[in-house]
Design a protein around this motif. Structure first.
Motif, PDB file in Angstrom:
ATOM      1  N   LEU A 193       0.868  -1.174   0.000  1.00 11.74           N
ATOM      2  CA  LEU A 193       0.000   0.000   0.000  1.00 11.74           C
ATOM      3  C   LEU A 193       0.907   1.228   0.000  1.00 11.74           C
ATOM      4  O   LEU A 193       1.670   1.432   0.941  1.00 11.74           O
ATOM      5  CB  LEU A 193      -0.895   0.005   1.240  1.00 11.74           C
ATOM      6  CG  LEU A 193      -1.806  -1.205   1.415  1.00 11.74           C
ATOM      7  CD1 LEU A 193      -2.484  -1.145   2.777  1.00 11.74           C
ATOM      8  CD2 LEU A 193      -2.834  -1.265   0.296  1.00 11.74           C
ATOM      9  N   LYS A 241      -5.887   3.247   5.691  1.00 13.11           N
ATOM     10  CA  LYS A 241      -7.190   2.578   5.588  1.00 13.11           C
ATOM     11  C   LYS A 241      -8.180   3.340   4.722  1.00 13.11           C
ATOM     12  O   LYS A 241      -9.084   2.753   4.147  1.00 13.11           O
ATOM     13  CB  LYS A 241      -7.782   2.381   6.992  1.00 13.11           C
ATOM     14  CG  LYS A 241      -6.972   1.438   7.852  1.00 13.11           C
ATOM     15  CD  LYS A 241      -7.604   1.263   9.203  1.00 13.11           C
ATOM     16  CE  LYS A 241      -6.785   0.320  10.061  1.00 13.11           C
ATOM     17  NZ  LYS A 241      -7.491  -0.106  11.248  1.00 13.11           N
ATOM     18  N   LEU A 299      -2.682  -1.287  10.798  1.00  9.94           N
ATOM     19  CA  LEU A 299      -2.516  -0.285   9.740  1.00  9.94           C
ATOM     20  C   LEU A 299      -2.910   1.085  10.285  1.00  9.94           C
ATOM     21  O   LEU A 299      -3.992   1.233  10.847  1.00  9.94           O
ATOM     22  CB  LEU A 299      -3.421  -0.592   8.544  1.00  9.94           C
ATOM     23  CG  LEU A 299      -2.901  -1.480   7.444  1.00  9.94           C
ATOM     24  CD1 LEU A 299      -3.940  -1.610   6.343  1.00  9.94           C
ATOM     25  CD2 LEU A 299      -1.592  -0.995   6.871  1.00  9.94           C
ATOM     26  N   VAL A 330      -9.351  -5.816  -1.414  1.00 11.82           N
ATOM     27  CA  VAL A 330      -8.275  -5.211  -0.616  1.00 11.82           C
ATOM     28  C   VAL A 330      -8.772  -3.939   0.069  1.00 11.82           C
ATOM     29  O   VAL A 330      -8.543  -3.735   1.266  1.00 11.82           O
ATOM     30  CB  VAL A 330      -7.030  -4.927  -1.485  1.00 11.82           C
ATOM     31  CG1 VAL A 330      -5.995  -4.107  -0.714  1.00 11.82           C
ATOM     32  CG2 VAL A 330      -6.405  -6.231  -1.978  1.00 11.82           C
ATOM     33  N   LYS A 331      -9.478  -3.083  -0.668  1.00 10.56           N
ATOM     34  CA  LYS A 331      -9.991  -1.832  -0.081  1.00 10.56           C
ATOM     35  C   LYS A 331     -10.910  -2.114   1.104  1.00 10.56           C
ATOM     36  O   LYS A 331     -10.846  -1.431   2.125  1.00 10.56           O
ATOM     37  CB  LYS A 331     -10.744  -1.015  -1.123  1.00 10.56           C
ATOM     38  CG  LYS A 331      -9.848  -0.348  -2.137  1.00 10.56           C
ATOM     39  CD  LYS A 331     -10.708   0.417  -3.131  1.00 10.56           C
ATOM     40  CE  LYS A 331      -9.927   0.953  -4.283  1.00 10.56           C
ATOM     41  NZ  LYS A 331     -10.785   1.695  -5.222  1.00 10.56           N
ATOM     42  N   ASP A 386     -10.920  -4.936   2.942  1.00  8.25           N
ATOM     43  CA  ASP A 386     -10.148  -5.590   3.993  1.00  8.25           C
ATOM     44  C   ASP A 386      -9.315  -4.602   4.808  1.00  8.25           C
ATOM     45  O   ASP A 386      -9.269  -4.692   6.028  1.00  8.25           O
ATOM     46  CB  ASP A 386      -9.237  -6.657   3.382  1.00  8.25           C
ATOM     47  CG  ASP A 386      -8.401  -7.362   4.438  1.00  8.25           C
ATOM     48  OD1 ASP A 386      -8.998  -8.078   5.266  1.00  8.25           O
ATOM     49  OD2 ASP A 386      -7.176  -7.161   4.450  1.00  8.25           O
ATOM     50  N   ILE A 387      -8.659  -3.658   4.164  1.00 10.56           N
ATOM     51  CA  ILE A 387      -7.753  -2.768   4.899  1.00 10.56           C
ATOM     52  C   ILE A 387      -8.494  -1.801   5.824  1.00 10.56           C
ATOM     53  O   ILE A 387      -7.909  -1.301   6.772  1.00 10.56           O
ATOM     54  CB  ILE A 387      -6.795  -1.984   3.962  1.00 10.56           C
ATOM     55  CG1 ILE A 387      -7.559  -1.073   3.007  1.00 10.56           C
ATOM     56  CG2 ILE A 387      -5.869  -2.939   3.252  1.00 10.56           C
ATOM     57  CD1 ILE A 387      -6.674  -0.219   2.117  1.00 10.56           C
ATOM     58  N   LYS A 388      -9.772  -1.587   5.573  1.00 16.92           N
ATOM     59  CA  LYS A 388     -10.543  -0.694   6.450  1.00 16.92           C
ATOM     60  C   LYS A 388     -10.610  -1.211   7.879  1.00 16.92           C
ATOM     61  O   LYS A 388     -10.749  -0.442   8.820  1.00 16.92           O
ATOM     62  CB  LYS A 388     -11.955  -0.496   5.897  1.00 16.92           C
ATOM     63  CG  LYS A 388     -11.979   0.376   4.671  1.00 16.92           C
ATOM     64  CD  LYS A 388     -13.368   0.552   4.130  1.00 16.92           C
ATOM     65  CE  LYS A 388     -13.313   1.393   2.876  1.00 16.92           C
ATOM     66  NZ  LYS A 388     -14.594   1.526   2.233  1.00 16.92           N
ATOM     67  N   LYS A 421       3.123   0.366   3.347  1.00 19.87           N
ATOM     68  CA  LYS A 421       2.824  -0.728   4.275  1.00 19.87           C
ATOM     69  C   LYS A 421       2.553  -1.979   3.455  1.00 19.87           C
ATOM     70  O   LYS A 421       1.902  -1.919   2.409  1.00 19.87           O
ATOM     71  CB  LYS A 421       1.594  -0.410   5.141  1.00 19.87           C
ATOM     72  CG  LYS A 421       1.794   0.739   6.104  1.00 19.87           C
ATOM     73  CD  LYS A 421       2.713   0.338   7.227  1.00 19.87           C
ATOM     74  CE  LYS A 421       2.874   1.473   8.217  1.00 19.87           C
ATOM     75  NZ  LYS A 421       3.896   1.209   9.191  1.00 19.87           N
ATOM     76  N   TYR A 440      -1.795 -11.476   1.500  1.00 23.63           N
ATOM     77  CA  TYR A 440      -3.080 -12.145   1.280  1.00 23.63           C
ATOM     78  C   TYR A 440      -2.818 -13.570   0.823  1.00 23.63           C
ATOM     79  O   TYR A 440      -2.116 -13.793  -0.162  1.00 23.63           O
ATOM     80  CB  TYR A 440      -3.918 -11.399   0.235  1.00 23.63           C
ATOM     81  CG  TYR A 440      -4.393 -10.070   0.748  1.00 23.63           C
ATOM     82  CD1 TYR A 440      -5.470 -10.012   1.628  1.00 23.63           C
ATOM     83  CD2 TYR A 440      -3.752  -8.894   0.398  1.00 23.63           C
ATOM     84  CE1 TYR A 440      -5.907  -8.789   2.132  1.00 23.63           C
ATOM     85  CE2 TYR A 440      -4.184  -7.673   0.895  1.00 23.63           C
ATOM     86  CZ  TYR A 440      -5.260  -7.635   1.758  1.00 23.63           C
ATOM     87  OH  TYR A 440      -5.691  -6.436   2.271  1.00 23.63           O
ATOM     88  N   LYS A 445      -8.282  -3.733   9.000  1.00 24.43           N
ATOM     89  CA  LYS A 445      -7.034  -4.461   9.268  1.00 24.43           C
ATOM     90  C   LYS A 445      -6.316  -3.867  10.478  1.00 24.43           C
ATOM     91  O   LYS A 445      -6.027  -2.679  10.527  1.00 24.43           O
ATOM     92  CB  LYS A 445      -6.136  -4.393   8.025  1.00 24.43           C
ATOM     93  CG  LYS A 445      -4.801  -5.034   8.131  1.00 24.43           C
ATOM     94  CD  LYS A 445      -4.700  -6.490   7.882  1.00 24.43           C
ATOM     95  CE  LYS A 445      -5.112  -7.034   6.565  1.00 24.43           C
ATOM     96  NZ  LYS A 445      -5.375  -8.467   6.684  1.00 24.43           N
ATOM     97  N   VAL A 483       0.875  -5.786   3.113  1.00 24.20           N
ATOM     98  CA  VAL A 483      -0.190  -6.652   3.601  1.00 24.20           C
ATOM     99  C   VAL A 483      -0.130  -7.939   2.773  1.00 24.20           C
ATOM    100  O   VAL A 483      -0.066  -7.892   1.543  1.00 24.20           O
ATOM    101  CB  VAL A 483      -1.587  -5.991   3.440  1.00 24.20           C
ATOM    102  CG1 VAL A 483      -2.666  -6.899   3.985  1.00 24.20           C
ATOM    103  CG2 VAL A 483      -1.622  -4.632   4.113  1.00 24.20           C
TER     104      VAL A 483
END
Length: 128
Positions: free
Chosen positions: A14, A59, A54, A44-45, A47-49, A24, A28, A51, A26
């Protein structure tokens, strides 16, 4: 997700700022190579919210482009932020699947905002 024999593991970088190297990683696992790039981006968008680990700016950033950073056992770029070469071959098109885009297990993908990338590419300066 995928069955064990057809799933791949990907590392997503990211990139929030090229100049400041705000990056960063990540990982998967169990990703289906038949997933479209657009679907993977949405995954991904989402999931990172949520995670853990992070920082909040990562996020909520507006990522819109994937580019192959490097593949397993392949050469790496000397630029610490991103490989700025071969965009026509390495930037993934939304309408293709990961496998059609030549994404294999253990590929590292950079995920960033295209507008920021173009700006950085025209003047690749790292700030501290």
């Amino acid at each position: 997700m995928a069955t064990e024999s057809s799933s791949i593991t990907l590392t997503v970088r990211l990139i929030r700022s090229f100049e400041h190297r705000n990056i960063k990683h990540v990982v998967y696992k169990d990703i289906t190579p038949d997933m479209t790039v657009k679907k993977f981006a949405e995954f991904v968008k989402t999931d990172i919210k949520t995670k853990a680990g992070l920082p909040p700016p990562f996020k909520t950033y507006n990522y819109d482009t994937f580019k192959i950073q490097h593949k397993a056992f392949g050469a790496k770029t000397s630029d610490p932020a991103i490989n700025t070469e071969n965009d026509d071959q390495l930037i993934l098109r939304e309408d293709t699947t990961l496998s059609e885009s030549k994404v294999e297990s253990e590929t590292e993908l950079s995920f960033f905002k295209r507008e920021d990338y173009e700006k950085y590419k025209s003047n690749p300066v790292i700030m501290w």
